[in-house]
Design a protein around this motif. Structure first.
Motif, PDB file in Angstrom:
ATOM      1  N   LEU A   1       0.842  -1.195   0.000  1.00  0.00           N
ATOM      2  CA  LEU A   1       0.000   0.000   0.000  1.00  0.00           C
ATOM      3  C   LEU A   1       0.879   1.247   0.000  1.00  0.00           C
ATOM      4  N   PRO A   2       0.552   2.201  -0.858  1.00  0.00           N
ATOM      5  CA  PRO A   2       1.410   3.381  -0.988  1.00  0.00           C
ATOM      6  C   PRO A   2       1.182   4.417   0.104  1.00  0.00           C
ATOM      7  N   LEU A   3       2.178   5.249   0.311  1.00  0.00           N
ATOM      8  CA  LEU A   3       2.049   6.445   1.141  1.00  0.00           C
ATOM      9  C   LEU A   3       2.250   7.640   0.216  1.00  0.00           C
ATOM     10  N   SER A   4       1.238   8.492   0.151  1.00  0.00           N
ATOM     11  CA  SER A   4       1.322   9.656  -0.727  1.00  0.00           C
ATOM     12  C   SER A   4       0.717  10.865  -0.032  1.00  0.00           C
ATOM     13  N   THR A   5       0.946  12.024  -0.604  1.00  0.00           N
ATOM     14  CA  THR A   5       0.486  13.268   0.009  1.00  0.00           C
ATOM     15  C   THR A   5      -1.028  13.290   0.170  1.00  0.00           C
ATOM     16  N   ASP A   6      -1.755  12.836  -0.844  1.00  0.00           N
ATOM     17  CA  ASP A   6      -3.216  12.883  -0.758  1.00  0.00           C
ATOM     18  C   ASP A   6      -3.745  11.935   0.317  1.00  0.00           C
ATOM     19  N   LEU A   7      -3.069  10.816   0.524  1.00  0.00           N
ATOM     20  CA  LEU A   7      -3.486   9.902   1.587  1.00  0.00           C
ATOM     21  C   LEU A   7      -3.257  10.535   2.954  1.00  0.00           C
ATOM     22  N   ILE A   8      -2.145  11.237   3.097  1.00  0.00           N
ATOM     23  CA  ILE A   8      -1.872  11.926   4.358  1.00  0.00           C
ATOM     24  C   ILE A   8      -2.922  13.002   4.613  1.00  0.00           C
ATOM     25  N   GLN A   9      -3.339  13.692   3.557  1.00  0.00           N
ATOM     26  CA  GLN A   9      -4.340  14.747   3.704  1.00  0.00           C
ATOM     27  C   GLN A   9      -5.698  14.177   4.121  1.00  0.00           C
ATOM     28  N   ILE A  10      -6.054  13.016   3.578  1.00  0.00           N
ATOM     29  CA  ILE A  10      -7.317  12.380   3.967  1.00  0.00           C
ATOM     30  C   ILE A  10      -7.219  11.888   5.401  1.00  0.00           C
ATOM     31  N   GLY A  11      -6.047  11.327   5.761  1.00  0.00           N
ATOM     32  CA  GLY A  11      -5.819  10.870   7.128  1.00  0.00           C
ATOM     33  C   GLY A  11      -6.899   9.927   7.599  1.00  0.00           C
ATOM     34  N   SER A  12      -7.492  10.220   8.747  1.00  0.00           N
ATOM     35  CA  SER A  12      -8.552   9.392   9.325  1.00  0.00           C
ATOM     36  C   SER A  12      -9.918  10.036   9.155  1.00  0.00           C
ATOM     37  N   THR A  13     -10.051  10.873   8.128  1.00  0.00           N
ATOM     38  CA  THR A  13     -11.323  11.582   7.945  1.00  0.00           C
ATOM     39  C   THR A  13     -12.346  10.777   7.152  1.00  0.00           C
ATOM     40  N   GLY A  14     -11.938   9.665   6.591  1.00  0.00           N
ATOM     41  CA  GLY A  14     -12.877   8.870   5.806  1.00  0.00           C
ATOM     42  C   GLY A  14     -12.212   7.671   5.170  1.00  0.00           C
TER      43      GLY A  14
END
Length: 257
Positions: free
Chosen positions: A221-234
């Motif tokens: 599973l990748p780690l990317s900027t957009d995933l960090i921005q979503i975080g635990s919000t959904g």
């Protein structure tokens, strides 16, 4: 018959709860009835991914373990919270997601840590939940590390997903957990590599980890900027349906379904 899947990691911070929640969503999108139990009683968090306000919840896993309610009474139907980027529910008819959260109240966390609980009650709760809600899948989000509750969850599982980061400390701890799982004769074992930088060669990383552990790698599973921005919000699975993370989650579901 319910298939029981435990997601576990030797250390915290691997993204275990995020993976569990997105797997539950993917299974429900395929029309399955899915239950999740957050047994990370010391630091619960999976409820946030389903936008559940625990301050308004009357019954949790803690209440069941204290004998105050049936475990089905603590199960929240969060199906309608599996939504796309426009806030539209995505689960088709027949699919369901139920969540048994742990309490986030400081006093209740302290009490359960001080008084402990009978892990056999937890085992009984799993069985009652599967039967009472007629689940196709039960996902157990475990506490990191190795303790009595973890061993129980692993022992009763049909599938164990071990989440690890591409980090030497995770590698060493994962080896310990794998050895335990093999001694407990878990029928199906998979490794899931999370938070891999997009600059990595995912195929090479997967092959190296398989060579080290002789255990199938279900996904990287990748780690990317957009995933960090979503975080635990959904749930990334429904918020970004074409994302590489979503495709990887689907490949894990293909392996365990």
């Amino acid at each position: 018959m319910t298939k029981i899947i435990s997601t576990h990691s030797y250390r915290g911070g691997t993204g275990k709860s995020n993976v569990t929640a997105n797997l539950a969503a993917s299974l429900a999108l395929r029309g399955h009835r899915v239950g999740i139990v957050d047994t990370d009683i010391q630091s619960p968090g999976i409820h946030a991914l389903f936008k559940v306000d625990l301050n308004s919840v009357k019954q949790t896993l803690n209440n069941f373990l204290w004998g105050h309610c049936a475990i089905t009474d603590a199960a929240l139907d969060v199906t309608a919270n599996v939504v796309d980027a426009q806030g539209q529910p995505q689960v088709p008819d027949g699919g369901h997601v139920y969540l048994v959260p742990s309490s986030i109240k400081t006093g209740e966390i302290a009490r359960i840590l001080k008084e402990k609980y009978d892990v056999e009650d937890l085992n009984r709760g799993f069985i009652e939940l599967c039967q009472g809600l007629e689940l196709d899948y039960l996902l157990i989000d475990t506490h990191p590390g190795v303790n009595e509750e973890t061993l129980l969850s692993i022992a009763i599982s049909d599938t164990l997903l071990l989440i690890l980061r591409p980090d030497i400390q995770d590698y060493q701890g994962t080896a310990v957990t794998l050895e335990l799982a093999r001694k407990l004769e878990v029928p199906q074992l998979f490794l899931v590599v999370n938070k891999a930088l997009e600059t990595f060669d995912f195929n090479d990383l997967s092959q190296r980890i398989f060579s080290n552990y002789r255990t199938p790698v279900a996904a990287v599973l990748p780690l990317s900027t957009d995933l960090i921005q979503i975080g635990s919000t959904g749930l990334i699975r429904t918020l970004q349906q074409e994302h590489a993370f979503t495709r990887a989650i689907e490949s894990i579901v293909d392996a365990i379904e």
